[in-house]
Scaffold this motif. Structure first.
Motif, PDB file in Angstrom:
ATOM      1  N   GLU A 399       0.853  -1.181   0.000  1.00 39.75           N
ATOM      2  CA  GLU A 399       0.000   0.000   0.000  1.00 39.75           C
ATOM      3  C   GLU A 399       0.891   1.233   0.000  1.00 39.75           C
ATOM      4  O   GLU A 399       2.125   1.119   0.004  1.00 39.75           O
ATOM      5  CB  GLU A 399      -0.942   0.003   1.207  1.00 39.75           C
ATOM      6  N   ASN A 400       0.282   2.413   0.001  1.00 41.97           N
ATOM      7  CA  ASN A 400       1.083   3.619  -0.221  1.00 41.97           C
ATOM      8  C   ASN A 400       2.005   3.983   0.939  1.00 41.97           C
ATOM      9  O   ASN A 400       3.070   4.565   0.719  1.00 41.97           O
ATOM     10  CB  ASN A 400       0.185   4.812  -0.562  1.00 41.97           C
ATOM     11  N   PHE A 401       1.647   3.653   2.190  1.00 43.56           N
ATOM     12  CA  PHE A 401       2.517   4.048   3.304  1.00 43.56           C
ATOM     13  C   PHE A 401       3.869   3.336   3.271  1.00 43.56           C
ATOM     14  O   PHE A 401       4.914   4.002   3.304  1.00 43.56           O
ATOM     15  CB  PHE A 401       1.831   3.817   4.651  1.00 43.56           C
ATOM     16  N   ASN A 404       6.020   4.721   0.303  1.00 37.55           N
ATOM     17  CA  ASN A 404       6.688   6.006   0.542  1.00 37.55           C
ATOM     18  C   ASN A 404       7.735   5.902   1.641  1.00 37.55           C
ATOM     19  O   ASN A 404       8.799   6.514   1.555  1.00 37.55           O
ATOM     20  CB  ASN A 404       5.648   7.072   0.915  1.00 37.55           C
ATOM     21  N   ARG A 421       4.124  10.488   2.180  1.00 35.89           N
ATOM     22  CA  ARG A 421       3.963   9.923   3.524  1.00 35.89           C
ATOM     23  C   ARG A 421       3.189  10.874   4.417  1.00 35.89           C
ATOM     24  O   ARG A 421       2.425  10.448   5.290  1.00 35.89           O
ATOM     25  CB  ARG A 421       5.326   9.594   4.131  1.00 35.89           C
ATOM     26  N   ASN A 424      -0.259  10.168   3.851  1.00 38.00           N
ATOM     27  CA  ASN A 424      -0.596   8.907   4.530  1.00 38.00           C
ATOM     28  C   ASN A 424      -0.868   9.150   6.015  1.00 38.00           C
ATOM     29  O   ASN A 424      -1.857   8.642   6.563  1.00 38.00           O
ATOM     30  CB  ASN A 424       0.535   7.898   4.384  1.00 38.00           C
ATOM     31  N   TYR A 425       0.014   9.915   6.659  1.00 38.53           N
ATOM     32  CA  TYR A 425      -0.169  10.214   8.086  1.00 38.53           C
ATOM     33  C   TYR A 425      -1.480  10.958   8.325  1.00 38.53           C
ATOM     34  O   TYR A 425      -2.209  10.691   9.293  1.00 38.53           O
ATOM     35  CB  TYR A 425       0.997  11.059   8.604  1.00 38.53           C
ATOM     36  N   GLN A 428      -4.327   8.770   8.433  1.00 38.83           N
ATOM     37  CA  GLN A 428      -4.375   7.989   9.671  1.00 38.83           C
ATOM     38  C   GLN A 428      -4.731   8.849  10.880  1.00 38.83           C
ATOM     39  O   GLN A 428      -4.791   8.360  12.004  1.00 38.83           O
ATOM     40  CB  GLN A 428      -3.016   7.320   9.911  1.00 38.83           C
TER      41      GLN A 428
END
Length: 668
Positions: A399-401, A404, A421, A424-425, A428
């Motif tokens: 997946e993308n996290f 990156n 990233r 991504n954070y 989340q």
């Protein structure tokens, strides 16, 4: 049992058992890669490929201009025409739609096909089955294959590896047996290879060099004219189809000699990663360690191959040329933000690395290494190390996290990975970490997307001034945006901030510009419709809502707002239809019910209007607007006592219009 073991399971039997070789060549990489079937979209080209494949398939099924649709089959971006590669994605889309699982299944199958093809390819160079099996098995789990299997867009390189080797095998069969079926098959496979990816343009060179230097055939133009004619015909078919398919071209600075010079470190870096798979990255940037390892490996290998060539043993030099030349074609292409995103991609080494494995196979054969007692143990150690490393490496494409995060681990100054990233954070809910990564990205390279995402974060925190400032900064460096869609998103987000500040003209200007840049985003037209509605440009608002519904026909808010605009121009029947469409989509959405009551009042259908206001109050007894609306109907019916009670309830619930109307009626 003894006979079975002797026939199938003994070491001597296994070393020459083709069926068992192929079985193991399929099973080992399948064990390592089977988990990739559950991998998600990482958002780096794979999302676009899957969306476009699904959209193309729906367009094709919908009919229309079938010829035009077919010609667009291989259209990748602005200038890449790869119909065979795209066709495989269409097969995936027909099975799993927009879900990526079938795309990952296909990537595994193509890799397995490449491994088995390599097994046969090596044997065309008089390499024994045993050696071909071991070399192919090591290739099957080489860490550089992780990206080719785990990342959907890399399929073109695994496909051209299969088709490229088949191009050679069919050519070799024709040269040795002079059967026309092999010649025609060769031209067909070469066309398929070329229509899969353009970087295979060097294959005719390798085939001629193979005939002249490895088979000792004397080159004459007359003798090779049929071959040149066939290759030219295949390329001609490709370019004709490409011409009819494309209406745009890449920017003039996308393919240049200057780009090639800047990309020169890619050759030693990739070569080094074949022999020493160290620091493999999802988004590789040039780094000193990889470059040094590459130089320290390519120089001695190059000297060895040249020395062998001086003794007329050209196979080593042929293999080295394979590695280098198939890496050269992509090097003329370079992104403008390459130093902050990626300088090269490791999946491009899938086809070139076959040259290294050919060299290894020939070396093992000529020096009798396969007969040494240590050979199976050395091969087993390499297989174990590579298998573990490949299993770990493939996980970065889940997946993308992790995608990156791995890029940042390999190079902490990868600004694009830091920005990714950060997003991504934010997804989340880790806002502080998101802002930290986005700020770190901007400290390395001022790019619109990091500013844009910081703006989104500030907007969610209701820090509208900061959000507006970030969007404006994003607009100042639009040249760093990766796509027109991203540019339109920035403009649309800034327009929302201007709308919230009631700067409707400014909002409208940004949305007009966004629509010109990317006309495929329904949100732009919806927002522009809302802006026109706020400015009382009702007909323009309706036109924008119509455009939105043509792209997104199940939008409740669009139907509701278009109903409001129609109400304002006294198209009450049209407004009723829109409100009822909204209710049909979501029967629990209150606003359309209330608006129907208001509209029925204007049509003098008072009993129906009251029934809708009653329904709204039954759904939410705290909605002051419903009591107020019902009161206005009752006033028209001369039911003053009941109307006053509704107005008092509406005022109690805080509906401002109720107090004003009561004052006008002289009611306290």
């Amino acid at each position: 049992m003894r006979e079975f073991i002797k026939t199938y399971l003994s070491r001597a039997a296994f070393e020459n058992n083709r069926k068992l070789h192929i079985l193991v060549l399929l099973i080992l990489p399948l064990i390592i890669y089977v988990r990739t079937i559950g991998f998600q979209i990482i958002g780096f080209d794979d999302n676009g490929i899957i969306e476009n494949a699904d959209l193309w398939l729906k367009t094709f099924k919908g009919g229309g201009d079938i010829l035009k649709t077919l010609l667009s089959l291989g259209n990748f971006g602005n200038s890449f025409y790869r119909p065979i590669q795209f066709l495989t994605y269409e097969i995936d889309a027909s099975i799993s739609g927009a879900n990526p699982w079938m795309y990952h299944v296909s990537n595994i199958l193509v890799h397995l096909g490449s491994v088995v093809t390599l097994y046969y390819f090596l044997q065309h160079f008089a390499i024994s089955r045993k050696v071909a099996f071991v070399v192919s098995l090591i290739f099957s789990v080489h860490p550089l294959t992780a990206v080719a299997v785990g990342w959907v867009p890399s399929r073109g390189d695994t496909l051209i590896a299969i088709f490229g080797m088949l191009t050679f095998i069919s050519y070799d069969n024709y040269i040795r047996q002079k059967r026309l079926i092999y010649l025609y098959g060769h031209f067909a496979i070469f066309l398929i290879t070329f229509m899969t990816k353009e970087s295979t343009v060097f294959f005719p060179f390798f085939l001629c060099a193979y005939s002249v230097y490895l088979l000792g055939d004397k080159f004459t133009f007359k003798k090779y004219l049929p071959m040149f004619s066939g290759w030219a015909l295949a390329m001609g078919i490709f370019f004709i189809l490409r011409k009819f398919s494309f209406h745009e071209s890449m920017p003039p600075d996308a393919f240049t000699l200057q780009n090639f010079v800047k990309n020169l470190p890619a050759i030693p870096s990739l070569f080094g990663k074949i022999l020493v798979p160290y620091n493999l990255s999802t988004l590789p940037l040039f780094d000193a360690a990889s470059l040094l390892i590459g130089i320290l490996t390519i120089i001695p290998v190059g000297i060895f191959c040249i020395r062998k060539a001086t003794d007329k043993n050209y196979i080593y030099l042929w293999g080295l040329a394979w590695v280098i030349l198939f890496n050269i074609a992509p090097m003329f292409y370079r992104l403008s933000n390459a130093d902050y995103f990626y300088n090269y991609l490791e999946h491009r080494d899938y086809l070139p690395m076959l040259g290294v494995f050919l060299i290894a196979g020939v070396f093992i054969k000529e020096h009798g290494i396969a007969d040494k007692s240590y050979f199976p143990y050395a091969a087993a150690i390499v297989l174990i190390i590579f298998s573990v490393q490949t299993f770990i490496q493939s996980g970065y494409y889940k997946e993308n996290f992790p995608f990156n995060n791995r890029a940042i681990e390999c190079n902490p100054r990868n600004a694009s990975a830091l920005s990714g990233r950060g997003v991504n954070y934010f997804g989340q809910g880790k806002v502080d970490l998101a802002l930290s990564d986005l700020s770190a990205s901007l400290a390395i390279w001022e790019n619109s997307m990091s500013y844009f995402y910081r703006g989104i974060i500030f907007e969610t925190q209701n820090k509208n001034s900061k959000a507006m400032n970030e969007y404006s900064k994003a607009m100042q460096c639009l040249n760093t945006l990766p796509s027109a869609n991203a540019m339109a998103q920035v403009l649309s987000s800034r327009a929302n901030q201007k709308y919230n500040r009631q700067d409707f003209e400014g909002s409208l200007n940004d949305l007009d510009m966004a629509a010109q840049i990317d006309s495929t985003m329904p949100q732009i037209y919806y927002n522009r419709g809302n802006t026109h509605l706020a400015m009382k440009h009702y007909k323009q608002a309706i036109a924008d809502y119509n455009k939105t519904l043509s792209m997104s026909p199940k939008s409740i808010d669009v139907f509701t707002n278009r109903g409001i605009a129609k109400y304002e121009i006294h198209d009450y029947e049209g407004a009723l239809r829109d409100y009822k469409e909204a209710i049909a989509i979501n029967p629990f959405y209150i606003l359309p019910y209330n608006n129907i009551g208001v509209t029925l009042r204007e049509l003098n259908r008072y009993d129906e209007a009251i029934s809708y206001f009653d329904r709204v109050i039954g759904m939410d007894s705290k909605l002051g607007a419903a009591y107020y609306g019902r009161a206005t109907v009752k006033l028209r019916q001369k039911n003053f006592e009941s109307a006053i009670l509704d107005l008092m309830e509406a005022r109690k619930l805080g509906y401002s219009g109720a107090a004003q109307l009561m004052q006008e009626l002289g009611i306290r």
